[in-house]
Design a protein around this motif. Structure first.
Motif, PDB file in Angstrom:
ATOM      1  N   LYS A   1      -5.162   0.544   0.637  1.00  0.00           N
ATOM      2  CA  LYS A   1      -5.573  -0.851   0.530  1.00  0.00           C
ATOM      3  C   LYS A   1      -6.374  -1.250   1.769  1.00  0.00           C
ATOM      4  CE  LYS A   1      -3.442  -5.270  -0.481  1.00  0.00           C
ATOM      5  NZ  LYS A   1      -2.155  -5.892  -0.740  1.00  0.00           N
ATOM      6  N   VAL A   2      -7.504  -1.885   1.535  1.00  0.00           N
ATOM      7  CA  VAL A   2      -8.395  -2.246   2.637  1.00  0.00           C
ATOM      8  C   VAL A   2      -7.922  -3.517   3.326  1.00  0.00           C
ATOM      9  CG1 VAL A   2     -10.749  -2.901   3.243  1.00  0.00           C
ATOM     10  CG2 VAL A   2     -10.340  -1.242   1.405  1.00  0.00           C
ATOM     11  N   GLU A   3      -7.861  -3.451   4.668  1.00  0.00           N
ATOM     12  CA  GLU A   3      -7.549  -4.662   5.427  1.00  0.00           C
ATOM     13  C   GLU A   3      -8.646  -4.877   6.442  1.00  0.00           C
ATOM     14  OE1 GLU A   3      -3.340  -5.054   6.468  1.00  0.00           O
ATOM     15  OE2 GLU A   3      -3.026  -3.231   5.310  1.00  0.00           O
ATOM     16  N   PHE A   4      -8.620  -6.010   7.090  1.00  0.00           N
ATOM     17  CA  PHE A   4      -9.664  -6.290   8.068  1.00  0.00           C
ATOM     18  C   PHE A   4      -9.044  -6.774   9.367  1.00  0.00           C
ATOM     19  CE2 PHE A   4     -13.197  -8.438  10.079  1.00  0.00           C
ATOM     20  CZ  PHE A   4     -14.270  -7.607   9.770  1.00  0.00           C
ATOM     21  N   PHE A   5      -9.171  -5.958  10.428  1.00  0.00           N
ATOM     22  CA  PHE A   5      -8.769  -6.380  11.774  1.00  0.00           C
ATOM     23  C   PHE A   5      -9.949  -6.079  12.682  1.00  0.00           C
ATOM     24  CE2 PHE A   5      -4.588  -5.119   9.969  1.00  0.00           C
ATOM     25  CZ  PHE A   5      -3.956  -6.346  10.078  1.00  0.00           C
ATOM     26  N   GLY A   6     -10.879  -6.987  12.751  1.00  0.00           N
ATOM     27  CA  GLY A   6     -12.079  -6.760  13.551  1.00  0.00           C
ATOM     28  C   GLY A   6     -12.952  -5.661  12.968  1.00  0.00           C
ATOM     29  N   GLY A   7     -12.680  -5.214  11.809  1.00  0.00           N
ATOM     30  CA  GLY A   7     -13.436  -4.167  11.119  1.00  0.00           C
ATOM     31  C   GLY A   7     -12.599  -3.718   9.934  1.00  0.00           C
ATOM     32  N   PHE A   8     -13.236  -3.022   8.976  1.00  0.00           N
ATOM     33  CA  PHE A   8     -12.450  -2.555   7.832  1.00  0.00           C
ATOM     34  C   PHE A   8     -11.483  -1.476   8.260  1.00  0.00           C
ATOM     35  CE2 PHE A   8     -16.180  -4.088   5.351  1.00  0.00           C
ATOM     36  CZ  PHE A   8     -15.471  -5.057   4.677  1.00  0.00           C
ATOM     37  N   GLN A   9     -10.295  -1.524   7.747  1.00  0.00           N
ATOM     38  CA  GLN A   9      -9.381  -0.421   8.019  1.00  0.00           C
ATOM     39  C   GLN A   9      -8.365  -0.245   6.905  1.00  0.00           C
ATOM     40  OE1 GLN A   9      -7.621  -1.353  11.815  1.00  0.00           O
ATOM     41  NE2 GLN A   9      -5.603  -1.482  10.944  1.00  0.00           N
ATOM     42  N   ILE A  10      -7.824   0.970   6.834  1.00  0.00           N
ATOM     43  CA  ILE A  10      -6.743   1.238   5.883  1.00  0.00           C
ATOM     44  C   ILE A  10      -5.548   1.737   6.678  1.00  0.00           C
ATOM     45  CG2 ILE A  10      -6.012   2.530   3.853  1.00  0.00           C
ATOM     46  CD1 ILE A  10      -8.841   2.816   2.996  1.00  0.00           C
ATOM     47  N   LEU A  11      -4.416   1.124   6.443  1.00  0.00           N
ATOM     48  CA  LEU A  11      -3.186   1.528   7.119  1.00  0.00           C
ATOM     49  C   LEU A  11      -2.505   2.624   6.311  1.00  0.00           C
ATOM     50  CD1 LEU A  11      -1.219  -1.622   8.353  1.00  0.00           C
ATOM     51  CD2 LEU A  11      -2.249   0.214   9.716  1.00  0.00           C
ATOM     52  N   HIS A  12      -2.087   3.687   6.984  1.00  0.00           N
ATOM     53  CA  HIS A  12      -1.370   4.784   6.347  1.00  0.00           C
ATOM     54  C   HIS A  12      -1.975   5.229   5.025  1.00  0.00           C
ATOM     55  CE1 HIS A  12       2.158   2.965   8.685  1.00  0.00           C
ATOM     56  NE2 HIS A  12       1.630   3.935   9.387  1.00  0.00           N
ATOM     57  N   PRO A  13      -3.278   5.540   5.021  1.00  0.00           N
ATOM     58  CA  PRO A  13      -3.873   5.948   3.740  1.00  0.00           C
ATOM     59  C   PRO A  13      -3.313   7.294   3.281  1.00  0.00           C
ATOM     60  CG  PRO A  13      -5.412   6.352   5.528  1.00  0.00           C
ATOM     61  CD  PRO A  13      -4.244   5.627   6.132  1.00  0.00           C
ATOM     62  N   ASP A  14      -3.408   7.486   2.007  1.00  0.00           N
ATOM     63  CA  ASP A  14      -3.214   8.772   1.378  1.00  0.00           C
ATOM     64  C   ASP A  14      -4.453   9.577   1.749  1.00  0.00           C
ATOM     65  OD1 ASP A  14      -1.398   9.822  -0.254  1.00  0.00           O
ATOM     66  OD2 ASP A  14      -2.339   9.199  -2.126  1.00  0.00           O
ATOM     67  N   PHE A  15      -4.319  10.802   2.209  1.00  0.00           N
ATOM     68  CA  PHE A  15      -5.565  11.503   2.530  1.00  0.00           C
ATOM     69  C   PHE A  15      -5.548  12.955   2.083  1.00  0.00           C
ATOM     70  CE2 PHE A  15      -4.598  14.411   6.025  1.00  0.00           C
ATOM     71  CZ  PHE A  15      -3.325  13.997   6.366  1.00  0.00           C
ATOM     72  N   ASP A  16      -6.741  13.478   1.883  1.00  0.00           N
ATOM     73  CA  ASP A  16      -6.900  14.880   1.550  1.00  0.00           C
ATOM     74  C   ASP A  16      -8.094  15.432   2.288  1.00  0.00           C
ATOM     75  OD1 ASP A  16      -5.155  16.052  -0.688  1.00  0.00           O
ATOM     76  OD2 ASP A  16      -5.528  13.981  -1.305  1.00  0.00           O
TER      77      ASP A  16
END
Ligand code: ADP
Ligand code: MG
Length: 693
Positions: free
Chosen positions: A116-131
């Motif tokens: 889920k995209v959030e914005f803290f001074g820029g776009f970020q994703i917390l604890h994304p699922d990654f591959d």
């Protein structure tokens, strides 16, 4: 190497890595081939960074431009990984497993991240699922390659089994084994049901070459899963149909006729229909195995008592098992009332009988003096014996395990079973969880019932609500006030309920207000419920421990505090405590911290009282989580199919499975031989007691 080879023996996997896979149930090559990707990356679900929006769930593929562990005050650290695509930059941030995670990332590797995209001074994703995608020939966006992503755990990743790792070990194994997979369905069967072959499906599920190919593979593998699940149920049902009852019913009997004359109300059409369905089953040569669903107050108990009248009228005994003492007692009282003036003698059997009482009732049951034993699981104790138990009613089935049900059945012979539940279950679910039972539904409330009015209010309106409550109290009615109590925040919740109770004691003085909560002993709780049912308490403030099924027709108002914190099914259960008498009932949902979800839930509550509609909505909201409880019901778990999204396929698979068992009850026909072998190999323990072997 063949399909049954243990994976630990395979070069490139080995013992240590094999052990990690074993823990996931992947022991053989065949298991590995059935370890399916959890999702796929394809062009249609990847966004470019410039297109993302706050609060949306997205998947992005990008190049790692940098990664860094940062430290905040108080020694808290986190990992930032910045990725880029042609359109922008995005920060991924992890607060957990920082050290370990950092080692996973290298500059310039290509990764896919989802979250889920959030914005803290820029776009970020917390604890994304990654591959990590780097070794895939090239960027999937540009080539259109569909990249399978496998379910992963910390332990797996440590052993190199991220999606990339899986794809790497799978490739040679699939190439070497795919032709050894023997299809248990005939070519004719496949064509008829529009299914591709099993080896094509297994191949494409792991290495899809096109979207269409992938879909065909999914259809085949989902079908198989649903088909075998339904085959288990069809076989179980067939097993019942195979048995012949020793006892017989001559007619519905004199007692039923008298009972009909005594009822002061008119049965609903639904009730009449269900009595007929039960009668058809009773007089059939095979034991009944029927589920009766209907909202609270729809008149299930009355129907079951009418069935008891038939059973006893034919000289047999019956038993009714309820999940709690208070419910058993209530059933007992209703039975005494219902059978007053008839020849039927009910008896109550619970854990709180004295030793002498137990001895006496046991003797009287054994020699047939009592006709209907009502009780808790105390009924299944070894000392309880019957003269000729032939009919068992189980109330609120979901609280009993299959074992307990079995123990009660053993007390009689060829027992006919009626399972009653007031928890409406969506059709897809009941078709699965109770798919081996015949089903009856009471979908109509008695005519004298007034619909419950449900209103959602914000806390400002409480004065008005309390004014209305006072009105009801002055008219002699009673009120429920319910507070949430969630384990995680139990202390605070209990405090809120206690404070609420203090306030309400003032507001409603001199009416008697009492607090009921889960930490009280069973005896205290029961005492309070009894006083409330005798109207010696007028306002019951409680956390959510009000017994399902408890009947207090004089309670006409329920105020649910912090209603946004309750799930739909729970709200519906709670609301079922009111609207059980002749007076108009109102349910007030006090919403304090609305969320999008809670607004939807409370919206459903204010627009319908139909338990089945609510159950469907609930299922949609919760998705495919563990509510399916297939495992708990002793059924195989679904790995790839989803009862919610694959509804149509479920219906299809069910029909095919049931038709097959109808035509070939024990799968003994030549062309079913391979299917039968496969079924016995994978599903014999879930079929239980069933004899197709
Ligand atoms: P359930 O077991 O489904 O909760 P019950 O059988 O306990 O429902 O019925 C609830 C109440 O409604 C009981 O007091 C019962 O006597 C009454 N009742 C049942 N059927 C009817 C009917 N057709 N008309 C009027 N009242 C009914
Ligand atoms: Mg009931």
């Amino acid at each position: 190497m063949d399909l049954s080879t243990q994976i630990s023996f395979i070069k490139g996997i080995g013992e240590k890595r094999g052990a990690v896979l074993n823990e996931l149930g992947i022991v053989t090559v065949e298991n590995l081939l059935h370890h399916f990707p959890r999702r796929y990356l394809d062009r249609s679900n990847i966004l470019t960074i410039s297109k993302i929006r706050i609060d949306e769930n997205v998947t992005i593929v990008g190049r790692v431009t940098g990664h860094q562990v940062k430290r905040g005050r108080k020694g808290r650290s986190w990992l930032d990984v910045v990725i880029a695509d042609e359109t922008g930059f995005l920060t991924c941030r992890w607060f957990h497993g920082v050290q370990w995670l950092q080692k996973r990332f290298e500059k310039d590797m290509t990764i896919a991240v989802s979250g889920k995209v959030e914005f803290f001074g820029g776009f970020q994703i917390l604890h994304p699922d990654f591959d990590i995608l780097s070794d895939d020939t090239s960027n999937p966006i540009n080539t259109g390659i569909i990249v399978p992503l496998y379910p992963s755990t910390h332990a797996l990743q440590k052993m190199g089994f991220d999606s990339r790792g899986f794809r790497r070990i799978l490739k040679p194994i699939i190439d070497a084994n795919i032709d050894k997979i023997v299809d248990y369905f005939s070519a004719e069967f496949l064509t008829k049901n529009q299914l591709i072959s099993l080896n094509d499906a297994i191949h494409s599920i792991h290495f899809p070459e096109s979207e269409e190919g992938l879909q065909a593979a999914q259809r085949r593998l989902k079908f198989d899963e649903l088909f075998f699940l339904q085959l288990v149920l069809a076989v179980r049902k067939q097993h019942f149909a195979d048995r012949e009852k020793q006892h017989q019913y001559a007619s519905t009997g004199e007692i039923l006729a008298q009972q009909y004359k005594r009822i002061t109300f008119k049965l609903t059409h639904a009730q009449e229909r269900v009595v007929r369905e039960i009668w058809d089953d009773l007089k059939s040569p095979h034991p009944m195995n029927r589920l009766l669903q209907g909202d609270v107050g729809s008149g299930k108990t009355v129907v079951s008592f009418l069935a008891v009248a038939i059973v006893v009228g034919n000289g047999y005994q019956a038993a009714l098992m309820a999940p709690t003492e208070i419910l058993a007692e209530q059933h007992y009282k209703s039975a005494i009332e219902f059978f007053k003036g008839s020849d039927i003698r009910p008896v109550l059997i619970t854990g709180s009988l004295t030793a002498a009482q137990k001895r006496d009732t046991n003797i009287a049951l054994k020699n047939g003096y009592f006709h209907l034993a009502i009780g808790t699981h105390a009924l299944i104790q070894s000392k309880v014996t019957f003269k000729n138990l032939r009919f068992v009613i189980i109330d609120e089935q979901h609280r009993f395990g299959v074992m307990q049900r079995g123990a009660l059945l053993k007390k009689g012979e060829d027992v006919d079973i009626l399972v009653m539940t007031a928890t409406p279950i969506p059709r897809t679910l009941s078709m699965t969880l109770y798919g081996d039972l015949s089903s009856s539904i009471i979908d109509e409330l008695p005519a004298n019932r007034q619909p419950i009015i449900t209103r959602k209010v914000d806390p400002n309106a409480l004065d008005k609500v309390y004014g209305y409550a006072r009105d009801q109290l002055d008219k002699g009615r009673q009120v429920f006030v319910v507070y949430p109590l969630i384990e995680d925040s139990e202390k605070m919740d209990l405090k809120a309920a206690t404070q609420g109770f203090d306030t309400l004691s003032h507001v409603f003085s001199p009416y008697k207000v009492v607090l009921l909560h889960g930490r009280m002993s069973a005896i205290e709780k029961e005492e309070i419920m009894n006083l409330f049912s005798q109207n010696r308490i007028q306002v019951l403030v409680s956390t959510t421990v009000i017994e399902v099924g408890i009947d207090i027709p004089n309670a006409t108002l329920m105020i649910i505090e912090n209603a946004e914190r309750f799930g739909l099914a729970q709200l519906h259960q709670l609301r079922g405590r009111i609207g059980r008498g002749e007076h108009r009932s109102v349910c007030v949902l006090v919403e304090r911290k609305p969320t999008e979800d809670s607004q939807f839930r409370l919206g459903v509550m204010t627009t319908t009282t139909d338990g089945f509609v609510i159950a469907e909505e609930d299922l949609k909201l919760r998705g495919s989580g563990d509510i399916f409880g297939t495992k708990q019901h002793g059924l195989p778990q679904l790995k790839i199919a989803n009862l919610l999204f694959d509804r149509d396929l479920l219906f299809e698979a069910r029909k095919v499975a049931f038709d097959m068992i109808k035509q070939d009850p024990h799968l003994r026909k030549e062309h079913h031989q391979r299917l039968r072998e496969n079924f016995l190999k994978d599903y014999s323990d879930t079929v239980e007691m069933v004899s197709i072997s």
